[in-house]
Design an enzyme around this catalytic site. Structure first.
Site, PDB file in Angstrom:
ATOM      1  CG  HIS A 124      43.048  45.202  36.877  1.00  0.00           C
ATOM      2  ND1 HIS A 124      41.896  45.205  37.642  1.00  0.00           N
ATOM      3  CD2 HIS A 124      43.054  46.389  36.222  1.00  0.00           C
ATOM      4  CE1 HIS A 124      41.243  46.348  37.440  1.00  0.00           C
ATOM      5  NE2 HIS A 124      41.930  47.081  36.587  1.00  0.00           N
ATOM      6  CG  ASP A 171      34.872  46.871  43.434  1.00  0.00           C
ATOM      7  OD1 ASP A 171      35.646  47.215  42.523  1.00  0.00           O
ATOM      8  OD2 ASP A 171      34.091  47.671  43.993  1.00  0.00           O
ATOM      9  CG  LEU A 204      34.255  24.969  40.612  1.00  0.00           C
ATOM     10  CD1 LEU A 204      33.321  25.188  41.804  1.00  0.00           C
ATOM     11  CD2 LEU A 204      35.573  25.711  40.845  1.00  0.00           C
TER      12      LEU A 204
END
Ligand code: IPE
Ligand code: IPE
Ligand code: MG
Length: 246
Positions: free
Chosen positions: A35, A18, A130
């Protein structure tokens, strides 16, 4: 990968990324550039998570509530930025043995984005490194509603009986099926709330909130969050320091 891990390393880290909009605003830039900067942070954090031996990294990319944002911002995120990220990064992620999984209602997103996602999922399906989960069009309550519908259908069909519904069965019907619950949930950007993220899975997660805005959350900041986690005492309701007995 296991030789890279120490025994206090969190296995599953989830992040509420955020603060992109505020980062841009502070610099007098449009939110979209916030962004973009957030994607740069994401690349660094995925790479670093792999290097330090985290097993599962889950990131909150777009919530079911984020559709309420202006159309231009939604389109930028869903129809442009995610596709761009996957196209540019997929080869590197695949080379690094990363598996991509989506958490959320992927059926109801634009088809170009869906195609790119499906390509990424099938390319990396058999990788063993991962596990990188991207929560997109994700909401924790919606996830539970879907699970409830799936389970109810199975009961009606006679595939399972009501008595066999337990916590494990519900977990198996969530987007996160097969993943251990998050050990650590990080939220950047200063807000101290969960915003409909992993509500079932987070009951014993350690929570870490930081004012740092996501585009500024570099690997050193992530390392700080991990070392904070390592000093937590996880008891899971028992009295024994360190938690589970077995
Ligand atoms: C997080 O940053 C990214 C998404 C929710 C898609 P925000 O866009 O929420 O940034 P702020 O909170 O407005 O600063
Ligand atoms: C949470 O951030 C969702 C994502 C990071 C994708 P928001 O910015 O949407 O959360 P609220 O609205 O401040 O709770
Ligand atoms: Mg926000």
């Amino acid at each position: 990968m296991d030789e890279k891990r120490d025994n206090k390393m969190p296995g599953h880290v989830a992040i509420i990324m955020d603060g992109n909009g505020r980062w841009a605003k502070r610099k007098g830039l449009p939110r979209t550039l916030g962004h973009n900067a957030g994607v740069e942070t994401l690349k660094e954090i995925v790479k670093y998570s792999d290097e330090i031996g985290i097993k599962i990294l889950t990131v909150y990319a777009f919530s079911t509530e984020n559709w309420n944002r202006p159309k231009e911002e939604v389109d930028y995120l869903i129809k442009y930025l995610l596709i761009e990220f996957l196209r540019k990064e997929i080869d590197e992620l695949h080379k690094n043995n990363v598996t991509i999984k989506m958490l959320g209602d992927i059926e109801h997103i634009p088809s170009l984005t869906k195609n790119e996602i499906n390509k990424a999922i099938s390319l990396t399906r058999n990788n063993t490194g991962l596990k990188f989960n991207i929560a997109l069009n994700y909401g924790g309550r919606g996830e539970l509603v879907n699970a409830l519908k799936d389970i109810t259908k199975k009961v009606i069909l006679g595939d399972i009986n009501v008595e066999s519904i337990n916590e494990e069965l519900i977990s198996k019907h969530l987007y996160t099926a097969g993943d251990e619950d998050p050990d650590l949930i990080i939220r950047t950007g200063g807000e101290k709330r969960i915003s409909n993220f992993l509500i079932w899975q987070s009951i014993y997660s350690e929570l870490y909130f930081t004012d740092i805005l996501w585009p500024d959350f570099k690997k050193e900041c992530f390392a700080d969050a991990i070392s904070d986690y390592k000093n937590r005492s996880r008891r899971f309701g028992s009295l024994k320091d360190g938690g589970r007995i077995c």
